[in-house]
Design a protein around this motif. Structure first.
Motif, short mmCIF file in Angstrom:
data_model
loop_
_atom_site.label_atom_id
_atom_site.label_comp_id
_atom_site.label_asym_id
_atom_site.label_seq_id
_atom_site.Cartn_x
_atom_site.Cartn_y
_atom_site.Cartn_z
N GLY A 1 -3.35 2.83 21.46
CA GLY A 1 -3.34 4.27 21.67
C GLY A 1 -2.16 4.98 21.04
N SER A 2 -1.13 4.23 20.64
CA SER A 2 0.02 4.85 19.99
C SER A 2 -0.26 5.02 18.50
CB SER A 2 1.29 4.02 20.22
OG SER A 2 1.14 2.73 19.62
N THR A 3 0.54 5.85 17.86
CA THR A 3 0.34 6.16 16.44
C THR A 3 1.46 5.59 15.60
OG1 THR A 3 -0.83 8.22 16.97
CG2 THR A 3 0.09 8.03 14.75
N VAL A 4 1.11 4.99 14.46
CA VAL A 4 2.10 4.53 13.50
C VAL A 4 1.91 5.32 12.21
CG1 VAL A 4 0.61 2.66 12.61
CG2 VAL A 4 3.10 2.51 12.35
N ARG A 5 3.03 5.68 11.59
CA ARG A 5 3.00 6.39 10.31
C ARG A 5 3.40 5.42 9.20
NH1 ARG A 5 7.11 10.59 10.49
NH2 ARG A 5 8.04 9.38 12.18
N LEU A 6 2.65 5.44 8.11
CA LEU A 6 2.93 4.56 6.98
C LEU A 6 3.07 5.39 5.71
CD1 LEU A 6 0.20 1.82 7.64
CD2 LEU A 6 2.58 1.81 8.40
N ASP A 7 4.14 5.14 4.96
CA ASP A 7 4.29 5.73 3.63
C ASP A 7 3.71 4.73 2.65
OD1 ASP A 7 4.95 7.53 1.70
OD2 ASP A 7 7.08 7.08 1.67
N VAL A 8 2.63 5.13 1.98
CA VAL A 8 1.81 4.19 1.21
C VAL A 8 1.75 4.59 -0.26
CG1 VAL A 8 -0.53 3.26 0.94
CG2 VAL A 8 0.40 3.66 3.23
N VAL A 9 1.93 3.59 -1.13
CA VAL A 9 1.67 3.78 -2.57
C VAL A 9 0.30 3.18 -2.84
CG1 VAL A 9 2.41 3.25 -4.91
CG2 VAL A 9 4.12 3.62 -3.12
N PRO A 10 -0.67 4.00 -3.25
CA PRO A 10 -2.03 3.48 -3.46
C PRO A 10 -2.07 2.38 -4.52
CG PRO A 10 -2.03 5.88 -3.41
CD PRO A 10 -0.60 5.45 -3.46
N ALA A 11 -3.04 1.49 -4.37
CA ALA A 11 -3.18 0.37 -5.30
C ALA A 11 -3.32 0.83 -6.74
CB ALA A 11 -4.39 -0.48 -4.90
N GLN A 12 -3.98 1.97 -6.94
CA GLN A 12 -4.22 2.44 -8.30
C GLN A 12 -3.11 3.32 -8.84
OE1 GLN A 12 -8.30 4.02 -8.82
NE2 GLN A 12 -8.69 3.22 -6.78
N ALA A 13 -2.07 3.57 -8.04
CA ALA A 13 -0.98 4.42 -8.49
C ALA A 13 -0.24 3.74 -9.64
CB ALA A 13 -0.02 4.71 -7.35
N VAL A 14 0.12 4.50 -10.65
CA VAL A 14 0.82 3.95 -11.80
C VAL A 14 2.32 4.18 -11.69
CG1 VAL A 14 -1.13 4.14 -13.35
CG2 VAL A 14 0.40 6.08 -13.09
N ASP A 15 2.77 4.82 -10.63
CA ASP A 15 4.19 5.09 -10.44
C ASP A 15 4.49 5.04 -8.95
OD1 ASP A 15 6.72 6.72 -10.09
OD2 ASP A 15 6.54 6.71 -12.28
#
Length: 698
Positions: A307-321
């Motif tokens: 029930g708790s929330t986690v925040r993730l800073d994500v670089v997508p797999a297809q990101a080139v940078d």
């Protein structure tokens, strides 16, 4: 012992200790328990592993190199003179393992620790002195240094780390952080890594050494420390409360290996395999930078109460940078059997003005309620039972064929794969299992009769593994149906988990073979009709893992063929190609996959010039955005202004709306095109079979 035939758990645990930034202020020394465990691991590998391993000088050289790679894979800390005193281990590593003589292994780690600590302190000093934010040089920095020779002088590494510091600062500046924020974030990152270095224990060093040793054998054989064993037991019971994403280390980053079907991350549709997580935050408070953090510590940050929330800073797999990250929020939850249950739908396909109904059954995993089954309950849940109910329902609805969707199905209970095959054949073998002694056990369906004998398709992708591959391979070998999609993962090995005096060892003990005699290992199951995919096989799949056991064959077994799909493949492929040539989603998948491959091959370094970096990044994203908007224009959808918006758009995620109308199909996610085209192909197949049967009767 416990038997494992899944993809995800073995991948997640195979690389648990890749990150090296851990040590303590006092020199760490091996314990007697660890020395004994090393000897037990050596015996287990020598006498229990499926492969015939020779612990000779060649193996010692490989193990020593593996240890160096685990300690300093990017050649960024150690100098050649740091390594030279330990070069004799290239000949003696086998002796070190079998005798539990770990002192020099720990000493080499201690040397790495000193260099790592000094480097982090050097970076913090540079931040205190002040760094330039001009970013106007013409320099570039290499992305991958794993093949770079060891530096001879510390000044060489000073130059490397000056560039790394500048790149770290530029990356944050390009993410719209001001100078004060950049410095604060970098200081937090480096101080965090330094703190973790000083908190390490002897168990961490031993774990790294064990990971280096077992990785020379195969990617699914691992040592589990007592702490990891406890976490593994929690995960196996499905009582772990988290986001349902299995992670692995990827250099300094943590990468998503796969998503647990029906889990919170899977349901949210915001996280994908090969995404990299660079920061983690709780519902409130600051984000914690996890670049360079140990994998199990990252997992601890992500784990939390239901029930708790986690925040993730994500670089997508297809990101080139790496600057193109975005923050997502996922509500933690447990994964229940109900979340992973098979479920079906009906798709209508129009031909010559007439509607045709095809059934699709999604099977997220091969599951069984073991407790209810062992208790003798008659109504226990299982994949086979749930699929049987769906088949009966679809037959009553008058479908002309059924597609079984095994995409992202990483395996599960082997008994369920066998019994599921039995719904479509009238008794017979399903898979061969060969052990280290060469003995082969044959598994199969012993129940007479079939539940469904109509046109059948099996839809797979790169994340279909283990039991999914057994099922797809058997359907293909029997000629019982068509396999559609992309080449599967290629995990054709079986692991057992055994207790040691200190920790546990997960050991590859056997190998799967199809009834045709071909292994599913490494090569996977190749589809009869291939589809394009955005999952990069060079980053995901058995063949992408170091020291994966090879593909081979054994003697085939006797079995009857139920059909000859190959008779129709030329016509089916011709019709398929004609359809997808006009299908915006298929064209997008193929072009985007080609572009991602080209960018990966071309981009071996990044510019440290802000304007040049911005131009390169914008040019690459402009290509990606152009492909996305071409798709949208063809489908009559609104175009996007920025490429980053494509990832967060609901028509690009993997979620499907089972209540969608026919008019809504064009608004469906890109991967939905695979399901719809599978129905088209299966209808073609059904008609071709019918015409052939009529011709034979004349």
């Amino acid at each position: 012992m416990s038997l494992f035939v899944t993809l995800s758990r073995s991948v997640a645990l195979a690389l648990m200790l890749v990150v090296t930034s851990t040590t303590a202020q006092a020199a760490l020394k091996p314990t007697d328990e660890q020395r004994q465990a090393a000897v037990e691991v050596a015996d287990a590998l020598h006498y229990g592993h499926y492969a015939d391993i020779t612990f000779d000088e060649a193996w010692s050289q490989e193990a020593f190199q593996s240890y160096l790679d685990f300690l300093d894979g990017q050649r960024a800390y150690l100098l050649r003179r740091d390594i030279d005193p330990y070069r004799h281990l290239e000949e003696d590593m086998a002796e070190v393992l079998f005798e539990g003589d770990l002192d020099e292994v720990f000493d080499l780690y201690e040397r790495l620790n000193q260099r790592h600590t000094a480097r982090l302190e050097w970076l913090l000093e540079k931040l205190d002195e002040g760094i330039s934010f001009d970013f106007d040089s013409d320099e570039r920095i290499e992305i991958d240094r794993e093949d770079t020779p060891w530096a001879s002088r510390e000044s060489e590494l000073d130059e490397l780390w000056r560039k790394r510091l500048e790149n770290d600062a530029l990356t944050l500046a390009l993410a719209d952080q001001d100078e004060e924020q950049v410095v604060d974030n970098l200081r937090q990152r480096y101080e965090g890594q330094l703190t973790r270095l000083r908190q390490a224990e002897a168990e961490d060093v031993f774990g790294i050494f064990m990971a280096a040793v077992t990785s020379t054998i195969d990617p699914h054989t691992n040592y589990l420390s007592p702490r990891q064993s406890e976490s593994f037991d929690i995960q196996m019971s499905l009582s772990l409360e988290g986001i349902g994403a299995l992670l692995q280390a990827d250099g300094e980053y943590v990468k998503v290996a796969s998503l647990v079907p029906g889990g919170p991350a899977d349901r949210a549709g915001l996280l994908e395999p090969a995404d990299r997580i660079i920061a983690v935050g709780q519902e409130e408070g600051d984000m914690v930078n996890v670049i360079g953090m140990r994998l199990d510590n990252v997992v601890d940050l992500i784990r939390g109460p239901k029930g708790s929330t986690v925040r993730l800073d994500v670089v997508p797999a297809q990101a080139v940078d790496m600057t193109r990250s975005h923050t997502i929020e996922i509500t933690r939850d447990t994964v229940s059997l109900e979340d992973q249950a098979a479920h079906g739908e009906i798709i209508e396909v129009e031909r010559d003005g007439e509607p045709h109904r095809l059934g699709v059954i999604n099977i997220p995993t091969f599951y069984v309620d073991f407790d209810a089954w062992q208790a003798g309950e008659e109504d226990y849940r299982s994949t086979t039972r749930d699929v049987s109910r769906e088949i009966e329902r679809l037959k009553e609805e008058g479908v002309e064929g059924i597609v079984l969707d095994l995409r992202n199905n990483g395996g599960g209970a082997l008994q369920e794969a066998n019994s599921l095959i039995g719904l479509f054949i009238d008794r017979g073998p399903t898979v061969q299992v060969r052990d280290a002694q060469g003995r082969i056990n044959l598994y199969g369906d012993t129940d007479s009769g079939t539940l469904y004998d109509g046109p059948l398709g099996v839809l797979v992708n790169r994340l279909s593994a283990s039991a999914s591959e057994i099922f797809a391979g058997a359907i293909q070998d029997y000629g019982r149906g068509l396999v559609l999609g992309t080449t599967t993962f290629g995990k054709g090995t079986v692991q057992t988990l055994s207790d040691l005096s200190h920790g546990q060892i997960k050991l590859t003990r056997a190998k799967f073979y199809r009834i045709s005699g071909e292994s599913t290992q490494n090569r996977g199951v190749e589809p009869d009709i291939p589809f394009p995919s955005l999952i990069d096989p060079e980053r995901i799949g058995e063949s992408s893992l170091d020291n994966a056991l090879p593909w081979d064959t054994v003697q085939n077994v006797q079995y009857r063929r139920y059909g000859e799909p190959e008779r129709y493949l030329a016509t089916l492929n011709e019709r398929h190609d004609a359809r997808v040539a006009e299908n915006p989603n298929f064209r997008y998948l193929e072009r985007q996959a080609n572009l991602a491959r080209q960018l990966r091959e071309q981009q071996t370094s990044v510019s440290l010039n802000r304007e040049q970096r911005q131009r390169e990044m914008e040019a690459q994203e402009a290509e990606q955005l152009s492909l996305e908007n071409q798709r949208r224009r063809a489908l009559g959808m609104p175009e996007l202004d920025e490429w980053a918006d494509a990832r967060l758009d609901p028509t690009n995620d993997d979620a499907t709306d089972e209540n969608a109308t026919e008019e809504d199909e064009e608004e469906m996610p890109v991967d939905r095109a695979h399901v719809l085209e599978s129905a088209e192909i299966l209808l073609d197949y059904a008609h071709l079979q019918h015409m052939h049967q009529l011709a034979r009767k004349r």
